[in-house]
Design an enzyme around this catalytic site. Structure first.
Site, mmCIF file in Angstrom:
data_model
loop_
_atom_site.group_PDB
_atom_site.id
_atom_site.type_symbol
_atom_site.label_atom_id
_atom_site.label_comp_id
_atom_site.label_asym_id
_atom_site.label_seq_id
_atom_site.Cartn_x
_atom_site.Cartn_y
_atom_site.Cartn_z
ATOM 1 N N PHE A 40 0.816 -1.213 0.000
ATOM 2 C CA PHE A 40 0.000 0.000 0.000
ATOM 3 C C PHE A 40 0.851 1.265 0.000
ATOM 4 O O PHE A 40 0.406 2.332 -0.428
ATOM 5 C CB PHE A 40 -0.905 0.033 1.245
ATOM 6 C CG PHE A 40 -0.139 0.337 2.500
ATOM 7 C CD1 PHE A 40 -0.073 1.635 2.991
ATOM 8 C CD2 PHE A 40 0.546 -0.649 3.164
ATOM 9 C CE1 PHE A 40 0.652 1.929 4.133
ATOM 10 C CE2 PHE A 40 1.271 -0.371 4.304
ATOM 11 C CZ PHE A 40 1.330 0.921 4.787
ATOM 12 N N VAL B 202 4.564 3.416 6.345
ATOM 13 C CA VAL B 202 4.200 3.992 7.636
ATOM 14 C C VAL B 202 5.428 4.724 8.147
ATOM 15 O O VAL B 202 6.522 4.156 8.204
ATOM 16 C CB VAL B 202 3.769 2.925 8.651
ATOM 17 C CG1 VAL B 202 3.447 3.573 9.996
ATOM 18 C CG2 VAL B 202 2.563 2.152 8.143
ATOM 19 N N LYS C 218 0.408 6.791 8.020
ATOM 20 C CA LYS C 218 0.289 5.726 7.022
ATOM 21 C C LYS C 218 -0.084 6.364 5.699
ATOM 22 O O LYS C 218 -1.118 7.018 5.592
ATOM 23 C CB LYS C 218 -0.786 4.732 7.472
ATOM 24 C CG LYS C 218 -0.849 3.444 6.684
ATOM 25 C CD LYS C 218 -1.839 2.493 7.355
ATOM 26 C CE LYS C 218 -1.875 1.140 6.681
ATOM 27 N NZ LYS C 218 -2.816 0.214 7.377
ATOM 28 N N ASP D 128 -7.643 -9.662 9.600
ATOM 29 C CA ASP D 128 -6.183 -9.819 9.583
ATOM 30 C C ASP D 128 -5.588 -9.701 10.986
ATOM 31 O O ASP D 128 -4.580 -9.025 11.199
ATOM 32 C CB ASP D 128 -5.553 -8.791 8.646
ATOM 33 C CG ASP D 128 -4.155 -9.196 8.175
ATOM 34 O OD1 ASP D 128 -3.816 -10.394 8.280
ATOM 35 O OD2 ASP D 128 -3.409 -8.324 7.702
#
Length: 335
Positions: free
Chosen positions: A17, A20, A42, A138
């Site tokens: 993605f 962070v 993030k 998750d």
């Protein structure tokens, strides 16, 4: 505006993605709230930020829970010529439970009393999540962060989360999560509900207590390791008889790791299990000084250019002639 709110520092973690980062805020004000001096940011490309925007919405729903990582808001920045979408999150200075495992007693597992405390906090967080009609999808040690001087366990990373309605209508053949924590009904039937989080919690508790994952590949090929783990989860019974587990811990795991999801205990039921009695007390060993790890260790790494990818990683697995598209999101807050 963003530069007045926070300044990006070291990279704490990276994945498909984006990244962070640690950020300093100079205690800036946002929506009338004073930001902590350090936060985690993030970030991903704005053009591929749908998942991150959905995560922000989930975190807004959970803002009242002290057992879910807090989100302070979101903003846009332009960096390296790229427009970024940024989530401003609570910073966990003690890292994740993965870090805790790796730096305590040479990976032999954590004291049961400490695991009880963390497990109870995660269950309180999951109860909040499930009662609002959301599935995390998750749960794993790397997505449970230890926040503050008291090291309160908080659930993080809702990037794969979905509503109960989305779980019911989940596309057949598309499964999500991290392989060794996936529930058998997800692997075999792409089935999702709150019970998948309970299965993943069972896998997590086993790993915290023993220092080893419940599901490990016995394939000699690294390329086939994930498929081998998924096969075991789908077609074998979990084996959690281990000399490091007390009788009450084994009984707790039996309630979590039931192959039939309809027979699996809920978060609220597990909160009343005898395993969690006296869970508010933590062994002194949890408070002793330990090696600098997690977020703290990465602060000394040199900065590199930020790299942003447009799509999550995907992997194809073949099991009994069935092809599954697995969206792997092995993003750790701390590496």
């Amino acid at each position: 505006m963003a530069e007045l709110l926070w300044k990006r520092g070291r990279t704490l973690g990276a994945g498909g993605f984006g990244v962070v980062s640690l950020a300093s805020t100079s205690n800036a004000q946002l929506y009338g709230v004073t930001l902590p001096s350090l936060i985690a940011v993030k970030s991903c490309m704005h053009t591929a930020s749908q998942s991150l925007q959905e995560e922000a919405e989930f975190l807004r729903i959970f803002k009242d829970s002290p057992y879910i990582v807090r989100c302070f808001g979101a903003n846009l920045t332009v960096e390296y010529g790229v427009i970024l979408y940024n989530l401003m999150l609570e910073y966990a200075s003690s890292g994740s439970l993965t870090d805790r495992l790796h730096h305590y007693n040479s990976g032999e597992g954590l004291p049961e009393l400490e695991v009880k405390k963390h497990t109870k906090n995660v269950l309180l967080g999951l109860s909040h999540v499930h009662n609002r009609g959301i599935i995390h999808c998750d749960i794993k040690p790397g997505n449970i962060l230890l926040v503050g001087t008291d090291e309160i366990a908080k659930i993080a990373d809702f990037g794969l989360s979905m509503t109960l309605e989305q779980g019911i209508n989940c596309e057949q053949g598309l499964i999500r999560g991290t392989e060794r924590y996936m529930a058998p009904e997800s692997v075999l039937n792409s089935e999702y509900g709150p019970h998948v989080d309970i299965w993943a919690l069972g896998c997590t508790v086993y790993e915290l207590l023993t220092g080893t994952p419940l599901w490990e590949s016995d394939s000699g090929s690294e390329e086939d390791a994930g498929d081998n783990v998924l096969y075991k989860i789908g077609f074998e019974e979990p084996k959690f008889q281990n000399s490091k587990l007390s009788n009450v811990a084994q009984d707790f795991l039996k309630r979590c790791l039931v192959k039939n999801p309809n027979s699996r205990w809920t978060a609220d039921m597990l909160l009343n299990h005898p395993f969690l009695l006296n869970s508010s007390k933590v062994a002194d060993t949890a408070k002793t000084s330990k090696k600098q790890s997690g977020y703290l260790s990465v602060l000394r790494r040199p900065n590199g250019n930020l790299v942003f990818k447009k799509q999550p990683h995907q992997k194809i697995a073949i099991m009994h002639g069935l092809k599954f598209v697995i969206r792997l999101k092995n993003i750790e807050q701390c590496t």
